[in-house]
Design an enzyme around this catalytic site. Structure first.
Site, mmCIF file in Angstrom:
data_model
loop_
_atom_site.group_PDB
_atom_site.id
_atom_site.type_symbol
_atom_site.label_atom_id
_atom_site.label_comp_id
_atom_site.label_asym_id
_atom_site.label_seq_id
_atom_site.Cartn_x
_atom_site.Cartn_y
_atom_site.Cartn_z
ATOM 1 N N ASP A 131 -1.159 49.285 -32.039
ATOM 2 C CA ASP A 131 -0.220 49.988 -32.922
ATOM 3 C C ASP A 131 -0.938 50.862 -33.942
ATOM 4 O O ASP A 131 -0.303 51.520 -34.760
ATOM 5 C CB ASP A 131 0.662 48.949 -33.638
ATOM 6 C CG ASP A 131 1.740 49.578 -34.517
ATOM 7 O OD1 ASP A 131 2.313 50.611 -34.109
ATOM 8 O OD2 ASP A 131 2.009 49.043 -35.607
ATOM 9 N N SER B 216 6.831 52.965 -36.761
ATOM 10 C CA SER B 216 6.844 52.769 -35.310
ATOM 11 C C SER B 216 8.264 52.394 -34.902
ATOM 12 O O SER B 216 8.898 51.547 -35.541
ATOM 13 C CB SER B 216 5.888 51.639 -34.915
ATOM 14 O OG SER B 216 4.582 51.901 -35.371
ATOM 15 N N GLN C 78 4.060 54.812 -27.365
ATOM 16 C CA GLN C 78 4.820 54.491 -28.574
ATOM 17 C C GLN C 78 5.613 55.698 -29.045
ATOM 18 O O GLN C 78 5.119 56.831 -29.020
ATOM 19 C CB GLN C 78 3.894 54.030 -29.702
ATOM 20 C CG GLN C 78 4.669 53.544 -30.927
ATOM 21 C CD GLN C 78 3.762 53.037 -32.027
ATOM 22 O OE1 GLN C 78 3.498 53.739 -32.997
ATOM 23 N NE2 GLN C 78 3.254 51.823 -31.880
#
Length: 279
Positions: free
Chosen positions: A188, A220, A270
């Site tokens: 991430d 995110s 993502q």
């Protein structure tokens, strides 16, 4: 993210290493509780919640099944001043594949919804199409941007691309479950870099020495990892992320993860919220 993540973290709990972060407590059938350090950007790091959610799911799966994919939605930012509760739903147990769903909760409600699938090893064809980029230097080389539990070495950074060597800064041994959680933890960290660098206002922020958070609201949104091949134990992994554009305050980043040997071990995608502040 570029400025904040280099600062020293103050801990809400004593979390000296990655093993402590993943040492979830059992709170009833298929329910686990984890703790968090305090991060300077004010919310729990999303990679931590994904890693702990995966660890909770692993606790309900036989050791001969290994995670091959996970898909997660970040629902709201978590807070470091209270534990995180992980509720596992055993959706299906098959002979080759096992499916789990995990909801992470705090007092304000759900913060993450994660689905993951596990597979037994199959002796089948192995064909690799991707190659380790030639412009990233030796494993672990590059500009040092370590933070807390994460070792970070910037190998290449340009508009729309971030290639960074990452590893958890602890000895994890050769446990494949811990290695998978370590990859989830690190995964991430890079996507926002690649997408944010393409925004028309990012140059303005850098030229005027304005912080990223003063210009943008970022988060995110959803996150996916495909685990292709076994992960090497305690080695630097190259995360090579490229932006796939911005629209409607959302950007998409897709990255390939390589072992130092050149083996393509995983793919990460993502979607990121990147909204200009209006007040």
């Amino acid at each position: 993210p570029w400025a904040d993540r280099g600062r020293k973290l103050t801990m809400a709990w004593d979390v000296p290493d990655f093993a402590t972060l993943l040492a979830l407590e059992t709170h009833g059938p298929d329910v686990y509780v984890g703790i968090s350090p305090e991060y300077p950007w004010g919310r729990v790091y999303g990679g931590q919640v994904v890693a702990q959610g995966l660890r909770a799911a692993q606790s309900t799966v036989d050791s001969d099944h290994h995670v091959h994919s996970l898909h997660a939605y970040f629902i709201r930012g978590g807070t470091s001043d209270e534990p995180i509760r992980y509720e596992v739903d055993r959706i299906r147990n098959g002979r080759s594949f096992v499916t789990r769903r995990v909801v992470a909760r705090q007092s304000d409600g759900a913060i993450l919804n994660l689905s993951c699938s596990f597979q037994v090893h199959e002796d089948q064809a192995d064909v690799q199409e991707s190659t380790l980029p030639a412009d990233v230097g030796e494993p672990g080389s590059g500009v040092v941007e370590d933070w807390d539990l994460l070792g970070r070495r910037v190998a290449h950074r340009s508009t729309g691309r971030s290639a960074i060597w990452l590893r958890v800064r602890d000895d994890l041994g050769d446990d494949p479950m811990m290695q998978a959680c370590a990859l989830a933890f690190t995964s991430d960290d890079i996507p926002t870099d690649s997408v944010g660098s393409t925004h028309p206002r990012i140059g303005e922020a850098r030229e005027d020495d304005i912080g990223y958070g003063d210009v943008f609201i970022g988060a995110s949104l959803d996150h996916a990892i495909w685990f292709h091949r076994p992960l090497p134990a305690d080695e630097w992994l190259l995360h090579d992320h490229r932006s796939h554009g911005l629209a409607n305050a959302r950007g998409l980043s897709v990255g390939e993860v390589f072992a130092p040997s050149g083996i393509h071990v995983a793919t990460v995608a993502q979607e990121i919220l990147i909204r200009e502040r209006t007040r």
